[in-house]
Design a protein around this motif. Structure first.
Motif, PDB file in Angstrom:
ATOM      1  N   PRO A  74     -14.423 -16.776 -38.559  1.00 30.97           N
ATOM      2  CA  PRO A  74     -14.726 -18.033 -39.265  1.00 30.97           C
ATOM      3  C   PRO A  74     -13.634 -18.486 -40.216  1.00 30.97           C
ATOM      4  N   ASP A  75     -12.789 -17.545 -40.708  1.00 33.07           N
ATOM      5  CA  ASP A  75     -11.729 -17.921 -41.634  1.00 33.07           C
ATOM      6  C   ASP A  75     -10.429 -18.287 -40.931  1.00 33.07           C
ATOM      7  N   ARG A  76     -10.440 -18.289 -39.607  1.00 30.43           N
ATOM      8  CA  ARG A  76      -9.273 -18.685 -38.820  1.00 30.43           C
ATOM      9  C   ARG A  76      -9.493 -20.081 -38.247  1.00 30.43           C
ATOM     10  N   GLY A  77      -8.434 -20.655 -37.720  1.00 29.73           N
ATOM     11  CA  GLY A  77      -8.532 -21.979 -37.141  1.00 29.73           C
ATOM     12  C   GLY A  77      -9.206 -21.973 -35.779  1.00 29.73           C
ATOM     13  N   HIS A  78      -9.667 -23.157 -35.351  1.00 29.30           N
ATOM     14  CA  HIS A  78     -10.244 -23.289 -34.017  1.00 29.30           C
ATOM     15  C   HIS A  78      -9.146 -23.210 -32.959  1.00 29.30           C
ATOM     16  N   VAL A  79      -9.522 -22.780 -31.753  1.00 29.10           N
ATOM     17  CA  VAL A  79      -8.605 -22.805 -30.608  1.00 29.10           C
ATOM     18  C   VAL A  79      -9.276 -23.561 -29.473  1.00 29.10           C
ATOM     19  N   LYS A  80      -8.500 -23.959 -28.518  1.00 27.68           N
ATOM     20  CA  LYS A  80      -9.037 -24.686 -27.380  1.00 27.68           C
ATOM     21  C   LYS A  80     -10.093 -23.861 -26.640  1.00 27.68           C
ATOM     22  N   SER A  81     -11.191 -24.510 -26.315  1.00 29.78           N
ATOM     23  CA  SER A  81     -12.246 -23.823 -25.571  1.00 29.78           C
ATOM     24  C   SER A  81     -11.739 -23.344 -24.215  1.00 29.78           C
ATOM     25  N   ALA A  82     -10.817 -24.096 -23.624  1.00 28.29           N
ATOM     26  CA  ALA A  82     -10.274 -23.701 -22.322  1.00 28.29           C
ATOM     27  C   ALA A  82      -9.550 -22.360 -22.421  1.00 28.29           C
ATOM     28  N   ARG A  83      -8.927 -22.098 -23.551  1.00 30.03           N
ATOM     29  CA  ARG A  83      -8.251 -20.816 -23.731  1.00 30.03           C
ATOM     30  C   ARG A  83      -9.258 -19.676 -23.778  1.00 30.03           C
ATOM     31  N   VAL A  84     -10.347 -19.887 -24.479  1.00 26.71           N
ATOM     32  CA  VAL A  84     -11.402 -18.867 -24.537  1.00 26.71           C
ATOM     33  C   VAL A  84     -11.973 -18.630 -23.141  1.00 26.71           C
ATOM     34  N   VAL A  85     -12.263 -19.709 -22.428  1.00 28.88           N
ATOM     35  CA  VAL A  85     -12.815 -19.592 -21.080  1.00 28.88           C
ATOM     36  C   VAL A  85     -11.865 -18.814 -20.181  1.00 28.88           C
ATOM     37  N   GLY A  86     -10.564 -19.112 -20.285  1.00 27.94           N
ATOM     38  CA  GLY A  86      -9.589 -18.413 -19.465  1.00 27.94           C
ATOM     39  C   GLY A  86      -9.524 -16.925 -19.757  1.00 27.94           C
ATOM     40  N   GLU A  87      -9.556 -16.568 -21.041  1.00 29.37           N
ATOM     41  CA  GLU A  87      -9.519 -15.154 -21.409  1.00 29.37           C
ATOM     42  C   GLU A  87     -10.752 -14.421 -20.899  1.00 29.37           C
ATOM     43  N   VAL A  88     -11.919 -15.034 -21.069  1.00 25.26           N
ATOM     44  CA  VAL A  88     -13.159 -14.399 -20.621  1.00 25.26           C
ATOM     45  C   VAL A  88     -13.171 -14.256 -19.103  1.00 25.26           C
ATOM     46  N   MET A  89     -12.761 -15.302 -18.402  1.00 21.61           N
ATOM     47  CA  MET A  89     -12.796 -15.274 -16.937  1.00 21.61           C
ATOM     48  C   MET A  89     -11.767 -14.293 -16.383  1.00 21.61           C
ATOM     49  N   GLY A  90     -10.591 -14.246 -16.986  1.00 20.97           N
ATOM     50  CA  GLY A  90      -9.541 -13.389 -16.456  1.00 20.97           C
ATOM     51  C   GLY A  90      -9.745 -11.922 -16.745  1.00 20.97           C
ATOM     52  N   LYS A  91     -10.417 -11.590 -17.840  1.00 25.06           N
ATOM     53  CA  LYS A  91     -10.506 -10.189 -18.237  1.00 25.06           C
ATOM     54  C   LYS A  91     -11.888  -9.569 -18.057  1.00 25.06           C
ATOM     55  N   LEU A  92     -12.952 -10.374 -18.207  1.00 25.95           N
ATOM     56  CA  LEU A  92     -14.275  -9.770 -18.234  1.00 25.95           C
ATOM     57  C   LEU A  92     -15.275 -10.376 -17.269  1.00 25.95           C
ATOM     58  N   HIS A  93     -15.224 -11.673 -17.017  1.00 21.74           N
ATOM     59  CA  HIS A  93     -16.299 -12.343 -16.273  1.00 21.74           C
ATOM     60  C   HIS A  93     -15.708 -13.063 -15.062  1.00 21.74           C
ATOM     61  N   PRO A  94     -15.679 -12.417 -13.919  1.00 20.38           N
ATOM     62  CA  PRO A  94     -15.011 -12.998 -12.740  1.00 20.38           C
ATOM     63  C   PRO A  94     -15.879 -14.022 -12.016  1.00 20.38           C
ATOM     64  N   TYR A 101     -18.053 -21.905 -19.647  1.00 15.63           N
ATOM     65  CA  TYR A 101     -18.006 -22.978 -20.642  1.00 15.63           C
ATOM     66  C   TYR A 101     -19.405 -23.470 -20.985  1.00 15.63           C
ATOM     67  N   ASP A 102     -20.292 -23.556 -20.002  1.00 10.36           N
ATOM     68  CA  ASP A 102     -21.676 -23.955 -20.284  1.00 10.36           C
ATOM     69  C   ASP A 102     -22.338 -22.973 -21.251  1.00 10.36           C
ATOM     70  N   ALA A 103     -22.102 -21.678 -21.043  1.00  9.30           N
ATOM     71  CA  ALA A 103     -22.672 -20.681 -21.957  1.00  9.30           C
ATOM     72  C   ALA A 103     -22.069 -20.809 -23.351  1.00  9.30           C
ATOM     73  N   LEU A 104     -20.770 -21.049 -23.441  1.00 12.02           N
ATOM     74  CA  LEU A 104     -20.119 -21.230 -24.748  1.00 12.02           C
ATOM     75  C   LEU A 104     -20.685 -22.444 -25.473  1.00 12.02           C
ATOM     76  N   VAL A 105     -20.890 -23.524 -24.739  1.00  8.09           N
ATOM     77  CA  VAL A 105     -21.444 -24.744 -25.348  1.00  8.09           C
ATOM     78  C   VAL A 105     -22.835 -24.479 -25.898  1.00  8.09           C
ATOM     79  N   ARG A 106     -23.667 -23.782 -25.128  1.00  9.11           N
ATOM     80  CA  ARG A 106     -25.032 -23.509 -25.578  1.00  9.11           C
ATOM     81  C   ARG A 106     -25.038 -22.665 -26.846  1.00  9.11           C
ATOM     82  N   LEU A 107     -24.103 -21.740 -26.964  1.00  8.24           N
ATOM     83  CA  LEU A 107     -24.035 -20.889 -28.148  1.00  8.24           C
ATOM     84  C   LEU A 107     -23.637 -21.657 -29.397  1.00  8.24           C
ATOM     85  N   SER A 108     -23.152 -22.880 -29.220  1.00 10.86           N
ATOM     86  CA  SER A 108     -22.712 -23.668 -30.373  1.00 10.86           C
ATOM     87  C   SER A 108     -23.680 -24.783 -30.756  1.00 10.86           C
ATOM     88  N   GLN A 109     -24.701 -25.051 -29.957  1.00 11.48           N
ATOM     89  CA  GLN A 109     -25.570 -26.211 -30.173  1.00 11.48           C
ATOM     90  C   GLN A 109     -26.692 -25.887 -31.145  1.00 11.48           C
TER      91      GLN A 109
END
Length: 823
Positions: A74-94, A101-109
């Motif tokens: 929370p004390d750091r700046g925001h980053v592009k959601s696409a970057r988060v999606v890419g990291e998750v897809m490439g390393k953990l969630h194939p 991205y739909d799951a990330l959006v729901r976690l923020s609403q």
């Protein structure tokens, strides 16, 4: 000519097959069954169902874990959601990026989750529209999400390989709060589905702590803490029987209604104003259904619908009512034919040890608590091991510093590091690890100050080790740590309840058959009595002809009565508040309790029912605006006023007295000419005078002088009493003590001991202060006093008959409020 191998039938002889090729006969039914079960298990376990421990699906867990690994705190700046999606897809969630991205959006609403876990920056959608693309939005973790991943580096959960066995990921998150209950879940698997409603974090944490203290707690005891879901969008839940069934069995349903009020739009037009909608219902959907209903002739009496929603004021839909139509009847039509009343089905299916199970409230809490107990135990074991390792090194350093000259001599006379290590171990009786650490010792650590630091660290480590060993040896202490951490999390992230719970019946019903007689949309306007407790809970008691109110033999919480008014179900009442305002309301949606067993604990919080937004504004009385008895008001600055009957305007709220700056109303009660008006002040003065000394005035008037206050004093009680049966309760304390910490000294005296005086005089002493006491923290005058604590629990009062200027006796516990018994 020999046919090619590809044309061979599966039933041909394998011996005839070409070299290097093998043909197996497989039963189609077995192959389909095996493949389908494998697919079904994958969907159930790896995609659709949440884990009962942290309440997260695998994709949600991977998003939070990866964002924490990326340092998106929370004390750091925001980053592009696409970057988060890419990291998750490439390393953990194939899987596909859209699902991540739909799951990330729901976690923020904040309209989907009761406690959002991701701080989204940009367009993350609404109830009617989807979010912007991942390349346009930014995200970071919220503090609540950090509580979900805290202590992951202390071996609190197991880590499992990712999809290609190159990385590891947590099998479950530590989860500092019961996320599955707090935020709910929804998902469709193969042959099963889950749908769970969000709840209030403070309530769920309180229920979990109660279950920790009493593992045999019943469902009714837990529901005293968690009475029902608390939806992010607020609204009203009607009919609580389905909720109890869901909490008992894991399956049930309930109805939700929008929060509405009937207000004048113009001088001649009334409208229905909607400020909260049922869960997951958007305003555009409501407007569309209203238009369709008007066009199909299902809805009548509606002139227009205006959406006044904005960021500052939130949701506000205004439905105009045609002249000659009853707003209440139109509202009933809207409940029946539009999403202003909607249903929610609970199907609490979650994974427990990898197996889908349907869980009730107690089971959900127990699974979470078992998980947290394991987390705290593993964390404590990890910390104990690390502190033991550090203590081992510190003790070796102290040995070296105490005889540093000989240590240096041993090292200097050694041929190499291995020899030096061996000789150190032999000469000083050190372990290999200690010897290695000494060999890496820097010369600056040889100062006297460093020795003091090491001795201090050694003593601190020994104390911490002893504390951790004691903790791990006592399961009760481990449970205590779990409860304390859960309470701290609820205090940090908890928010007040948004959804009102009522026992009112739903409006949704099966459609009538063609040609059937029209059913009246009016709710029966039956006689009732509205009761309000001193703790602010209100109920509606149905009173059929000849019925009388019967109170339970055993007292329960919130039974001290602030006021009671006879009315009808659809009648209008007026609530008087401490801000000098009146608020009109109808008791139709108040919880209904039977006349033969009235319990105010089942009531709704009246300030939530009235929509009071000022945290300091309190309801002091409820009155019938058609009453012919004047209403008496008393203020903190000693002003008194009697409101002339019959002057209540038709607007929903307004001022009932013109207050001076800094003043507030402290009491309100009907007072005819025979009543006695009573003031009690903070410096222990009591004044009473006849009500006929105060002439009735209109709402705009500011009243007249009621009591003459001493320097620094203020009025703490005002009321209208019957002098023949009244008693005076006073409780003394000190201004130097923390509010609610000192029970104080209380006494109960007969009202007849206090001589009357004229209005605007100083009164007589009603309590003698002892040394250290300088203020009355509570005073009350009336018949048959009944005291409760701040939580509504019954409190014991001193015996009656004390002298009017006595000092009283020490009370067992602090009093929250005083009223009269239910009668």
């Amino acid at each position: 000519m020999t046919p090619p191998p590809a044309s061979r039938s599966r039933g041909s002889d394998p011996a005839d097959a070409p070299v290097g090729e093998r043909i197996d006969d497989v039963d189609l039914a077995d192959e389909m069954q095996g493949s389908f079960l494998e697919y079904a298990y994958s969907v159930i376990y790896s995609r659709a169902l949440p884990d009962a421990r942290d309440g997260l699906k695998p994709v949600q867990r991977r998003i939070l874990y990866m964002m924490s690994e990326m340092g998106l705190r929370p004390d750091r700046g925001h980053v592009k959601s696409a970057r988060v999606v890419g990291e998750v897809m490439g390393k953990l969630h194939p899987h596909g990026d859209s699902a991540i991205y739909d799951a990330l959006v729901r976690l923020s609403q904040d309209f989907t989750l009761r406690v959002p876990l991701i701080d989204g920056h940009g367009n993350f959608g609404s109830l009617d529209d989807g979010p912007a693309a991942a390349r346009y939005t930014e995200a970071r973790l919220r503090a609540e999400a950090m509580a979900m991943v805290d202590d992951l580096d202390e071996d609190v959960v197991d880590f499992v390989p990712n999809y290609d066995n190159q990385l590891t990921q947590p099998s479950v998150l530590p989860a500092a709060f019961p996320n599955l209950l707090v935020n709910g879940a929804s998902g469709i698997a193969v042959g099963m589905a889950t749908n769970m409603a969000p709840h209030n974090l403070i309530e769920v944490a309180a229920a979990a702590r109660h279950l920790l203290d009493d593992p045999s707690a019943s469902l009714d005891e837990l529901m005293a803490y968690v009475p029902g879901p608390d939806l992010p969008t607020g609204g009203t839940i009607i009919g609580l029987e389905g909720i109890r069934e869901a909490y008992a069995t894991g399956r049930g349903s309930f109805k939700t209604r929008a929060k509405v009020s009937i207000e004048p739009i113009t001088a001649r037009k009334t409208g229905i104003v909607i400020t909260e909608l049922p869960y997951l219902v958007g305003p555009e959907k409501v407007i569309e259904k209203i238009k369709d209903g008007v066009q199909s002739k299902k809805l009548a009496g509606i002139s227009d619908v205006t959406d006044l929603t904005d960021r500052r004021n939130g949701l506000r839909l205004v439905i105009g009512i045609k002249t000659g139509f009853s707003p209440e009847a139109v509202l009933e039509q809207l409940y029946r034919y539009t999403p202003l009343e909607d249903g929610f089905s609970i199907n609490a299916v979650a994974l427990v040890d990898g197996t889908p199970q349907t869980l009730g409230l107690k089971e959900l809490l127990q699974v979470y608590l078992d998980h947290r107990i394991q987390v705290v135990t593993r964390r404590s074991s990890y910390r104990l091991a690390r502190r033991r390792e550090r203590l081992h090194l510190v003790e070796g350093l102290l040995v070296a510093i105490l005889d540093i000259d000989e240590v240096i001599q041993v090292i200097r006379t050694s041929d190499d590091a291995d020899t030096a290590r061996t000789r150190l171990m032999e000469v000083f009786d050190l372990s290999q690890l200690q010897s290695e650490y000494i060999l890496e010792l820097r010369l600056r650590r040889l100062t006297k100050f460093s020795r003091i630091e090491l001795e201090t660290e050694r003593d601190q480590l020994r104390a911490e080790i002893a504390e951790l060993e004691t903790l791990l040896a006592d399961p009760a202490r481990v449970r205590g740590v779990v409860g304390d951490e859960l309470e701290a999390t609820a205090d940090r992230f908890g928010t007040p309840r948004r959804t009102l719970l009522t026992e009112a019946s739903a409006s949704i019903a099966a459609p009538r058959s063609r040609g059937a007689a029209p059913v009246s949309l009016e709710i029966a306007d039956a006689p009732c009595r509205v009761l309000v407790s001193t703790t602010g809970r209100a109920v509606r008691v149905e009173l059929p002809e000849g019925a009388t109110i019967v109170t339970p033999a055993r007292r329960s919480k919130h039974d001290a009565l602030l006021g009671a008014v006879d009315s009808t179900t659809r009648g209008e009442l007026v609530a008087i508040t401490s801000r000098g305002r009146f608020v009109r309301f109808t008791p139709v949606d108040l919880p209904s309790v039977p006349a033969n067993s009235v319990q105010l604990a089942a009531g709704a919080k009246l300030r939530d029912y009235l929509g009071l937004t000022d945290a300091k504004e309190r309801v002091l009385a409820i009155v019938d605006p058609a009453s012919t008895v004047p209403l008496a008001l008393g203020t903190r600055e000693g002003t008194v006023k009697r409101v002339a009957p019959g002057g209540w305007p038709a607007r929903p709220d307004g001022d009932v007295i013109a207050l001076k700056a800094g003043d507030e109303v402290i009491g309100a009660a009907p007072a005819d000419e025979a009543a006695e008006l009573v003031f009690v002040t903070s410096d222990a003065q009591l004044l009473h005078f006849a009500a006929d000394q105060v002439r009735p005035q209109g709402l705009a008037a500011g009243g007249m002088a009621g009591i003459k206050l001493g320097a620094g004093a203020r009025a703490v009680f005002f009321g209208a009493v019957d002098p023949a049966t009244a008693e005076v309760l006073t409780v003394s304390s000190s201004t130097q003590t923390i509010a609610g910490a000192d029970p104080g000294r209380g006494k109960l005296s007969a009202f007849e001991q206090f001589p009357g005086k004229g209005r605007a005089t100083g009164g007589v002493r009603c309590h003698a202060f002892l040394k250290g006491e300088d203020v009355l923290q509570l005073a009350w005058v009336g018949t048959a006093p009944l005291a409760v604590g701040a939580d509504g629990s019954a409190r014991t009062l001193p015996a009656s008959g004390a002298k009017r200027d006595a000092s009283g006796t020490l009370l067992d516990s602090p009093l929250g409020s005083v009223g009269t018994p239910i009668a």
